[in-house]
Design an enzyme around this catalytic site. Structure first.
Site, mmCIF file in Angstrom:
data_model
loop_
_atom_site.group_PDB
_atom_site.id
_atom_site.type_symbol
_atom_site.label_atom_id
_atom_site.label_comp_id
_atom_site.label_asym_id
_atom_site.label_seq_id
_atom_site.Cartn_x
_atom_site.Cartn_y
_atom_site.Cartn_z
ATOM 1 N N ASN A 196 -7.878 4.301 8.597
ATOM 2 C CA ASN A 196 -7.354 3.134 9.306
ATOM 3 C C ASN A 196 -7.444 3.246 10.821
ATOM 4 O O ASN A 196 -7.381 2.249 11.518
ATOM 5 C CB ASN A 196 -5.900 2.880 8.893
ATOM 6 C CG ASN A 196 -5.059 4.133 8.928
ATOM 7 O OD1 ASN A 196 -5.353 5.116 8.234
ATOM 8 N ND2 ASN A 196 -4.027 4.135 9.740
ATOM 9 N N GLN B 29 -7.833 0.040 3.491
ATOM 10 C CA GLN B 29 -8.751 -0.455 4.528
ATOM 11 C C GLN B 29 -10.123 -0.820 3.969
ATOM 12 O O GLN B 29 -10.895 -1.516 4.629
ATOM 13 C CB GLN B 29 -8.921 0.596 5.640
ATOM 14 C CG GLN B 29 -7.674 0.828 6.467
ATOM 15 C CD GLN B 29 -7.292 -0.354 7.346
ATOM 16 O OE1 GLN B 29 -8.121 -1.192 7.705
ATOM 17 N NE2 GLN B 29 -6.023 -0.437 7.684
ATOM 18 N N SER C 273 -3.635 -3.244 -0.673
ATOM 19 C CA SER C 273 -2.530 -3.991 -0.084
ATOM 20 C C SER C 273 -2.977 -5.391 0.296
ATOM 21 O O SER C 273 -4.107 -5.588 0.760
ATOM 22 C CB SER C 273 -2.031 -3.245 1.159
ATOM 23 O OG SER C 273 -1.015 -3.987 1.786
ATOM 24 N N CYS D 190 3.438 6.075 18.951
ATOM 25 C CA CYS D 190 4.451 5.518 19.850
ATOM 26 C C CYS D 190 5.676 5.048 19.088
ATOM 27 O O CYS D 190 6.794 5.091 19.569
ATOM 28 C CB CYS D 190 3.868 4.370 20.655
ATOM 29 S SG CYS D 190 3.005 3.173 19.658
ATOM 30 N N THR E 86 11.831 -7.744 -10.564
ATOM 31 C CA THR E 86 11.321 -9.095 -10.795
ATOM 32 C C THR E 86 10.077 -9.313 -9.947
ATOM 33 O O THR E 86 10.086 -9.061 -8.736
ATOM 34 C CB THR E 86 12.410 -10.134 -10.441
ATOM 35 O OG1 THR E 86 13.550 -9.856 -11.256
ATOM 36 C CG2 THR E 86 11.929 -11.548 -10.675
ATOM 37 N N GLY F 160 0.811 -1.215 0.000
ATOM 38 C CA GLY F 160 0.000 0.000 0.000
ATOM 39 C C GLY F 160 0.845 1.265 0.000
ATOM 40 O O GLY F 160 0.524 2.244 -0.693
HETATM 41 C C1 LIG Z 1 -1.677 -0.370 6.026
HETATM 42 C C2 LIG Z 1 -2.047 0.854 5.274
HETATM 43 C C3 LIG Z 1 -1.197 1.402 4.295
HETATM 44 C C4 LIG Z 1 0.168 0.826 4.024
HETATM 45 O O1 LIG Z 1 0.110 -0.386 3.345
HETATM 46 P P1 LIG Z 1 1.404 -1.358 3.396
HETATM 47 O O2 LIG Z 1 1.032 -2.484 2.484
HETATM 48 O O3 LIG Z 1 1.579 -1.757 4.815
HETATM 49 O O4 LIG Z 1 2.550 -0.549 2.872
HETATM 50 C C5 LIG Z 1 -1.616 2.518 3.619
HETATM 51 N N1 LIG Z 1 -2.805 3.082 3.868
HETATM 52 C C6 LIG Z 1 -3.659 2.587 4.768
HETATM 53 C C7 LIG Z 1 -4.979 3.239 4.976
HETATM 54 C C8 LIG Z 1 -3.310 1.465 5.514
HETATM 55 O O5 LIG Z 1 -4.142 0.996 6.437
#
Ligand SMILES: *Cc1c(COP(=O)(O)O)cnc(C)c1O
Length: 391
Positions: free
Chosen positions: A151, A179, A199, A325, A237, A71
């Site tokens: 998220n 999400q 993702s 955190c 690749t 993502g």
């Molecule tokens: C988890 C997340 C991402 C990042 O995706 P990855 O595959 O972990 O790099 C981007 N945007 C949102 C809203 C997410 O929840």
């Protein structure tokens, strides 16, 4: 001790069927999809089957789906690629204050290249204002990037309306749907989405794989340069095993969407009701109805989110707090501040996200544990003590 995972928005376990789908691509069908020989062509065939499968889940033509490493890369590519490729049109883009850092930090990086970025406010439910969006559009606006589902607090934006507003002004629309994918029915053309990030590891697939949907005809620069993979648009690749797992996970999510959502919503409502009934001085965050099916985000007054997480962890429960955190700072989440929560309340936040393996017993155990932990932590709060004394 029981182990209860309630952090599905951070990542999900890979489903067994997904692992099984992937395995042959490590050992037998391991070819480089760019190779001419049979080993390579077998891998290539699998790759294109996966592409078609994923495209079908968003009602897109197969050749509009590009595989990435997740993502974050998809967000970076969409935003940097579109802004850099369309400089002749302008140097302005619009996003909002509650985006994932993969979008926000990308925008900040672009500001250093001279791109002007408008960060829209959100209301107390986490919704952007369509009026404010319209007002922010300039003749030089190239792109609007607004996330589908947040998220942290789970709020879902009116994607179709945003797309319509963008297109009325000849502006492109990207959405971070990481999400939303697997939790909402998505039809990119019906919804008017020009670019969309998804993702794998948020939908029970492996980590390090994702995709960017790029509508045909969109001008976009490459992010990763190198070989001719992905029609010369994304070098490297291909992660064939990962992509096969991603496609399998996407297929399962697509085929079982209704049952999945129904299950999550039922458990989410049970969890939320249980928390609100058993703990006082608690605030529910995010939109009451237009939200992620498995997201519960609450703030407990007089409590530190980190302490709450550690206490829950000691009871085997894995949740998440909104505060940053990981960065070693004590700043509360940018999302909770953007919805107008004061620092001291935002600090007491807890995000519990439910998924396909969550049970009713998990939820009930969590409610009981929370009741106990919150009470214990509040006993150490002088402020809570004073307020209770005044009752
Ligand atoms: C988890 C997340 C991402 C990042 O995706 P990855 O595959 O972990 O790099 C981007 N945007 C949102 C809203 C997410 O929840």
């Amino acid at each position: 001790m029981r182990k209860i995972y309630l952090d599905y928005s951070a990542t999900t376990p890979v489903k067994k069927e997904v692992v099984e789908e992937m395995l042959p691509y490590f050992t037998e069908n391991f070819g480089n999809a760019s190779s001419i020989h049979g080993f390579g062509q077998d891998a290539k065939r699998a790759l294109e089957k996966a592409r078609a499968q994923i495209a079908a889940t968003i009602a897109a033509p197969a050749d509009t789906v590009y595989f990435t490493a997740g993502g974050s890369e998809s967000d970076n590519w969409a935003i940097k690629g579109v802004m850099r490729a369309n400089k002749a049109k302008g140097n302005h883009m619009i996003t909002c204050k509650i985006e994932h850092h993969a979008v926000l930090h990308t925008c900040q990086a672009l500001e250093k290249e001279g791109v002007e970025v408008t960060y829209l406010d959100v209301d107390s439910d986490g919704m952007i204002s369509l009026e404010a969006l319209k007002a922010a559009i300039r003749p030089t606006t190239v792109l609007i990037s607004i996330m589908f589902i947040n998220n942290e607090i789970g709020t879902m934006q009116p994607i179709q309306d945003i797309a319509q507003i963008a297109h009325e002004s000849g502006v492109l629309f990207h959405t971070d749907a990481v999400q939303a994918y697997g939790n909402v029915k998505i039809d990119v053309s019906a919804m008017g989405i020009d670019l969309m990030s998804v993702s794998s590891h948020k939908i029970y697939g492996p980590k390090g794989v994702g995709a960017l949907y790029i509508k045909k005809g969109i001008k976009i620069q490459n992010l990763i340069e190198g070989g001719a993979q992905e029609k010369k648009r994304r070098a490297g690749t291909e992660n064939v095993a990962g992509i096969m797992g991603f496609a399998k996970a996407a297929q399962i999510a697509h085929d079982s969407l209704e049952a999945h959502v129904e299950k999550l919503v039922t458990l989410r409502e049970r969890l939320l009701k249980g928390i609100l009934e058993s703990v006082d001085y608690v605030k529910h965050n995010g939109h009451p109805t237009l939200r992620h099916p498995g997201n519960v985000n609450v703030c407990f007054e007089f409590i530190e989110g980190e302490a709450l997480l550690l206490s829950l962890n000691a009871k085997g429960i894995g949740g998440s707090s909104g505060s940053a955190c990981t960065s070693g700072s004590l700043d509360p989440s940018h999302v909770l501040l953007a919805i107008g929560l004061p620092h001291e309340i935002a600090h007491g936040s807890l995000r519990l996200t439910i998924g396909d393996f969550t049970t009713e017993e998990d939820v009930d155990y969590t409610i009981e544990a929370l009741k106990e932990v919150v009470q214990k932590l509040r006993m150490m709060s002088p402020l809570y003590d004073r307020i209770q004394g005044g009752k």
